[in-house]
Write a protein that holds these residues in place. Structure first.
Motif, PDB file in Angstrom:
ATOM      1  N   MET A  78       0.840  -1.005  -0.023  1.00  0.00           N
ATOM      2  CA  MET A  78      -0.007  -0.099   0.063  1.00  0.00           C
ATOM      3  C   MET A  78       0.747   1.352   0.091  1.00  0.00           C
ATOM      4  O   MET A  78       0.300   2.455  -0.163  1.00  0.00           O
ATOM      5  N   THR A  79       1.984   1.185   0.494  1.00  0.00           N
ATOM      6  CA  THR A  79       2.901   2.213   0.334  1.00  0.00           C
ATOM      7  C   THR A  79       3.570   2.530  -1.079  1.00  0.00           C
ATOM      8  O   THR A  79       4.353   3.449  -1.423  1.00  0.00           O
ATOM      9  N   ASP A 111       4.730   3.938 -10.348  1.00  0.00           N
ATOM     10  CA  ASP A 111       6.151   4.692 -10.951  1.00  0.00           C
ATOM     11  C   ASP A 111       7.164   4.585 -10.212  1.00  0.00           C
ATOM     12  O   ASP A 111       8.280   4.579 -10.477  1.00  0.00           O
ATOM     13  N   GLU A 112       7.154   4.114  -9.128  1.00  0.00           N
ATOM     14  CA  GLU A 112       8.244   3.857  -7.857  1.00  0.00           C
ATOM     15  C   GLU A 112       9.328   2.837  -8.430  1.00  0.00           C
ATOM     16  O   GLU A 112      10.657   2.941  -8.365  1.00  0.00           O
ATOM     17  N   PHE A 113       8.624   2.148  -9.299  1.00  0.00           N
ATOM     18  CA  PHE A 113       9.569   0.842  -9.843  1.00  0.00           C
ATOM     19  C   PHE A 113      10.504   1.633 -10.956  1.00  0.00           C
ATOM     20  O   PHE A 113      11.362   0.701 -11.540  1.00  0.00           O
ATOM     21  N   LYS A 114      10.026   2.424 -11.517  1.00  0.00           N
ATOM     22  CA  LYS A 114      10.675   3.285 -12.624  1.00  0.00           C
ATOM     23  C   LYS A 114      12.414   3.676 -12.160  1.00  0.00           C
ATOM     24  O   LYS A 114      13.071   3.886 -12.819  1.00  0.00           O
ATOM     25  N   ASN A 115      12.385   3.745 -10.775  1.00  0.00           N
ATOM     26  CA  ASN A 115      13.645   3.772 -10.145  1.00  0.00           C
ATOM     27  C   ASN A 115      14.949   2.727 -10.642  1.00  0.00           C
ATOM     28  O   ASN A 115      15.994   3.113 -10.643  1.00  0.00           O
ATOM     29  N   LEU A 152      -1.689  -7.118  -3.884  1.00  0.00           N
ATOM     30  CA  LEU A 152      -3.110  -6.684  -3.298  1.00  0.00           C
ATOM     31  C   LEU A 152      -3.027  -5.356  -2.890  1.00  0.00           C
ATOM     32  O   LEU A 152      -3.848  -4.361  -3.134  1.00  0.00           O
ATOM     33  N   GLY A 153      -1.884  -5.140  -2.020  1.00  0.00           N
ATOM     34  CA  GLY A 153      -1.777  -3.468  -1.646  1.00  0.00           C
ATOM     35  C   GLY A 153      -1.418  -2.483  -2.569  1.00  0.00           C
ATOM     36  O   GLY A 153      -1.927  -1.552  -2.539  1.00  0.00           O
ATOM     37  N   VAL A 154      -0.731  -2.905  -3.607  1.00  0.00           N
ATOM     38  CA  VAL A 154      -0.457  -1.710  -4.703  1.00  0.00           C
ATOM     39  C   VAL A 154      -1.622  -1.672  -5.376  1.00  0.00           C
ATOM     40  O   VAL A 154      -2.127  -0.365  -5.946  1.00  0.00           O
ATOM     41  N   ILE A 155      -2.711  -2.680  -5.736  1.00  0.00           N
ATOM     42  CA  ILE A 155      -4.011  -2.660  -6.339  1.00  0.00           C
ATOM     43  C   ILE A 155      -5.032  -1.844  -5.516  1.00  0.00           C
ATOM     44  O   ILE A 155      -5.494  -1.169  -6.206  1.00  0.00           O
ATOM     45  N   LEU A 156      -4.980  -2.040  -4.316  1.00  0.00           N
ATOM     46  CA  LEU A 156      -6.046  -1.187  -3.245  1.00  0.00           C
ATOM     47  C   LEU A 156      -5.465   0.388  -3.374  1.00  0.00           C
ATOM     48  O   LEU A 156      -6.392   1.194  -3.345  1.00  0.00           O
ATOM     49  N   ARG A 157      -4.047   0.509  -3.210  1.00  0.00           N
ATOM     50  CA  ARG A 157      -3.603   2.021  -3.420  1.00  0.00           C
ATOM     51  C   ARG A 157      -3.983   2.544  -4.729  1.00  0.00           C
ATOM     52  O   ARG A 157      -4.520   3.816  -4.843  1.00  0.00           O
ATOM     53  N   SER A 158      -3.946   1.890  -5.811  1.00  0.00           N
ATOM     54  CA  SER A 158      -4.272   2.354  -7.238  1.00  0.00           C
ATOM     55  C   SER A 158      -5.933   2.650  -7.399  1.00  0.00           C
ATOM     56  O   SER A 158      -6.258   3.667  -7.871  1.00  0.00           O
ATOM     57  N   VAL A 159      -6.700   1.773  -6.871  1.00  0.00           N
ATOM     58  CA  VAL A 159      -8.216   1.859  -6.804  1.00  0.00           C
ATOM     59  C   VAL A 159      -8.598   2.787  -5.752  1.00  0.00           C
ATOM     60  O   VAL A 159      -9.645   3.510  -6.175  1.00  0.00           O
ATOM     61  N   PHE A 160      -8.252   2.633  -4.725  1.00  0.00           N
ATOM     62  CA  PHE A 160      -8.878   3.484  -3.599  1.00  0.00           C
ATOM     63  C   PHE A 160      -7.725   4.621  -3.085  1.00  0.00           C
ATOM     64  O   PHE A 160      -7.548   4.529  -1.777  1.00  0.00           O
ATOM     65  N   LYS A 161      -7.005   5.464  -3.694  1.00  0.00           N
ATOM     66  CA  LYS A 161      -5.920   6.167  -3.354  1.00  0.00           C
ATOM     67  C   LYS A 161      -6.279   6.902  -2.017  1.00  0.00           C
ATOM     68  O   LYS A 161      -5.467   7.105  -1.276  1.00  0.00           O
TER      69      LYS A 161
END
Length: 317
Positions: A53-54, A58-62, A176-185
């Motif tokens: 969720m954190t 875009d962070e993976f572009k690092n 799941l955390g990444v998806i939750l942040r993307s959908v329910f930012k």
């Protein structure tokens, strides 16, 4: 909410203290904590969900922006820590069940605590976060494979089953955390602020449960395991730093890699030990003690490096 955040910051700053306190309580009153052992995979899953969720895509572009440092950090992590663990087991002629536990924690990916410690040390925090993410996503393949090569001489290893377990307790919750942040930012932003507190509580629960379940073994071999863990952690910091300097990484990058190499996802080590070596609870003890120790040594190292950075900046004309 502000009161909760202040409490969360206080608990994070005194993290090592709470781990020590509850480890001691668990040692004195094991029956109060031993039942928690059955829930360790779920507790780790909650930590990994919070980590996901954190994150943002875009962070993976690092990885693309600084591939050399990331590759050095990840390769050093999966080479240094397993190798050091293996040689320590040989040098100290550790009993098989303890040796397997030491190698297991050495094969785990980087822990999220390394990101905080890197920030405290005034290292390259973005590099640390990226290395943690990459090593975590490589863990389902590299952790079982390296563990099988190094530890199978002591005990039969089911690398395939371990691969599935890492997917279930680490990778799926993160995704799941990444998806939750993307959908329910907007909604997840509130939860992200308290996730460090949840993670601290979860790690304390994991350590207490393993200490309680392994009381007899700890009283018999605890000092030996602690000594090996201290050497393992310290050599990880040292070799990670000098590997970075050897490849001409900057000072902030070298600090990030050193901390990333030396600090393990010991919660995963505890979980895998509990799932795969339940008949020998002491196998999980090196991971539990590592969780305790690296949350003491990490802040000490960070304090030294931060003070050194401040002094260097003061001496600049």
């Amino acid at each position: 909410m502000s009161a909760i955040l202040r409490f969360s910051q206080f608990v994070q700053k005194t993290f090592a203290l709470w781990v020590v306190v509850f480890a001691f309580i668990a040692l004195c009153f094991p029956d109060a904590f031993v039942w928690m052992k059955a829930y360790i995979p779920w507790v780790l899953g909650i930590i990994m969900l919070g980590m996901g969720m954190t994150m943002t895509v875009d962070e993976f572009k690092n990885v693309l922006s600084n591939p050399k440092a990331v590759v050095i950090g990840v390769v050093a992590h999966f080479v240094v820590m397993p190798s050091v663990a293996f040689f320590l087991c040989k040098i100290f002629n550790l009993p098989p069940e303890i040796a397997v536990g030491v190698i297991l924690v050495g094969c785990c990916p980087g822990g999220t605590a390394s990101n905080v410690i890197t920030y405290m040390a005034k290292g390259n925090t973005a590099l640390s976060v990226t290395c943690t993410s990459v090593s975590t996503f490589l863990a389902p393949i590299l952790t079982p494979a390296i563990f099988y090569v190094l530890a199978s001489q002591w005990i039969p290893i089911d690398a395939g089953s371990m691969f599935i377990d890492i997917l279930k307790v680490v990778i799926f919750p993160i995704i799941l955390g990444v998806i939750l942040r993307s959908v329910f930012k907007q909604k997840t932003e509130q939860y992200i602020q308290v996730m460090p507190l949840v993670s601290v509580i979860a790690i304390v629960v994991i350590v207490a449960a393993i200490i309680a379940a392994s009381k007899a073994s700890i009283l018999q071999s605890g000092l030996l395991i602690l000594g090996v863990v201290i050497l393992h952690n310290g050599l990880g910091f040292l070799l990670g730093y000098w590997a970075s300097r050897l490849f001409n990484l900057s000072y902030p990058d070298s600090k990030a890699v050193a901390i990333e190499v030396g600090m393990q996802n010991s919660g995963l080590g505890v979980t895998l030990a509990a799932l795969h070596f339940a008949a020998s609870p002491v196998t999980a003890v090196p991971s539990a003690i590592f969780s305790l120790w690296h949350n003491i040594s990490g802040p000490i190292l960070a304090t030294y490096w931060a003070a050194k950075a401040d002094k260097m900046s003061e001496n600049k004309p």
